[in-house]
Enzyme design. Sequence first.
Site, PDB file in Angstrom:
ATOM      1  N   GLY A  73     -18.056 -45.906  -1.784  1.00 39.81           N
ATOM      2  CA  GLY A  73     -18.528 -46.806  -0.878  1.00 39.81           C
ATOM      3  C   GLY A  73     -18.596 -45.959   0.578  1.00 39.81           C
ATOM      4  O   GLY A  73     -18.325 -45.407   1.085  1.00 39.81           O
ATOM      5  N   GLY A 114     -16.201 -44.408  -4.836  1.00 41.61           N
ATOM      6  CA  GLY A 114     -17.659 -45.544  -5.694  1.00 41.61           C
ATOM      7  C   GLY A 114     -18.456 -45.197  -6.866  1.00 41.61           C
ATOM      8  O   GLY A 114     -19.188 -46.241  -7.858  1.00 41.61           O
ATOM      9  N   GLU A 162      -9.804 -40.076  -2.599  1.00 48.48           N
ATOM     10  CA  GLU A 162      -9.522 -41.203  -2.273  1.00 48.48           C
ATOM     11  C   GLU A 162      -7.645 -40.195  -0.897  1.00 48.48           C
ATOM     12  O   GLU A 162      -7.530 -40.954   0.244  1.00 48.48           O
ATOM     13  CB  GLU A 162      -9.174 -42.137  -2.659  1.00 48.48           C
ATOM     14  CG  GLU A 162     -10.122 -43.270  -2.952  1.00 48.48           C
ATOM     15  CD  GLU A 162     -10.764 -42.683  -4.371  1.00 48.48           C
ATOM     16  OE1 GLU A 162     -12.002 -43.034  -4.460  1.00 48.48           O
ATOM     17  OE2 GLU A 162     -10.492 -41.451  -5.120  1.00 48.48           O
ATOM     18  N   ASP A 206      -9.444 -46.030  -6.834  1.00 49.91           N
ATOM     19  CA  ASP A 206      -9.406 -47.349  -7.544  1.00 49.91           C
ATOM     20  C   ASP A 206     -10.631 -47.456  -8.016  1.00 49.91           C
ATOM     21  O   ASP A 206     -10.874 -46.402  -8.574  1.00 49.91           O
ATOM     22  CB  ASP A 206      -9.632 -48.167  -6.161  1.00 49.91           C
ATOM     23  CG  ASP A 206     -11.209 -47.681  -4.823  1.00 49.91           C
ATOM     24  OD1 ASP A 206     -11.587 -46.282  -5.589  1.00 49.91           O
ATOM     25  OD2 ASP A 206     -11.709 -48.459  -4.417  1.00 49.91           O
TER      26      ASP A 206
END
Length: 352
Positions: free
Chosen positions: A67, A115, A138, A146
């Site tokens: 992301g 992502g 992350e 995630d």
Amino acid sequence: MYDDESVLLHTEGHVLRITLNRPRALNALTHTMVRHIGEALTQAADDDAVVAVVVSGAGDRGLCAGGDIRSIYEDARAGRRASVDFWRDEYRLNARIARFPKPYVALMDGIVMGGGVGVSAHGGVRVVTERSRVAMPETGIGFVPDVGGTHLLAAAPGELGTHLALTGQPVNAADALMCGLADHFVPSQNLPGLVQELSLCTTPAEVTETVQRYTAPAPESALAPHREWIDDCYAAETVEEIVDRLMAWGAPAGETAASLLALSPTALKVTLEAVRRAGRLGSLEATLDQDFRVSCRAFAGPDLVEGVRARIIDKDRSPKWDPAHLEDVAAAAVARHFEPLGEEELGLCRTP
């Protein structure tokens, strides 16, 4: 419709090509890109002329680095909630990719992180190359894996997934295959030929056969020689015990312990709990619902902003985590990350 060109769409034969097109940002995902991809998949699913989708990244560095971290950082500092809206749509897209009714061919060449894993590793046909570096990094910015990453990592053999989730270590093609993050190895020089032949396919079966024909033996695994200490150390109940076991094993396990101790204590403890829970939840949708709760809570905490500042903004590599030590992270603080969000729930498990 979208005015920008961050996602390029074009049809070759009976294949829809989706190209992430932000090469200067290593194709980092924006909210607009997520929406654009989602709309393209809706149209492709309903179009009988499309037999498969092929997803790739523009440029020569990778599919997608994740992301847009700077945007999330600025959003959090300003007290806005745009990132929450982004995650809501991104996680829904991840679930749609996993359930896409036609072959979804993800070319995971080069860097595929965060992502980028979400828009590729949930697909039905996942191709890695000798250039692939696949990771959920992350914890390095005070965040938690995630995009359904913990669902994938919880299913990896032994404790490999726990190791990758906590350390954020990138893996090569062989290890992506071993960990269940990919399906096929194709040398990068053969990708243009593969894409060209896929465009000639007229049925899903032909797509599968074509990819299999291009598949070759992957290079040597980097993780396999370390399975003994990985499986022993990461089977521990707590992060503290994992660190203690790593130190007791000596190098290179001890070096891994040192790297963990430099990461956000809160992120490490929440990540371990997230992987364990994902293994029990079973479904991707349930894990994405969990991811949304955890992401929203982490977004409101101090370590995400501080982690991005230290690694991406100021680049001083000296984050000041809060709390600063593993023993100072209360069990209740970890548990709060998993509490329901009420009306803000993602609710994929309730979606027909």
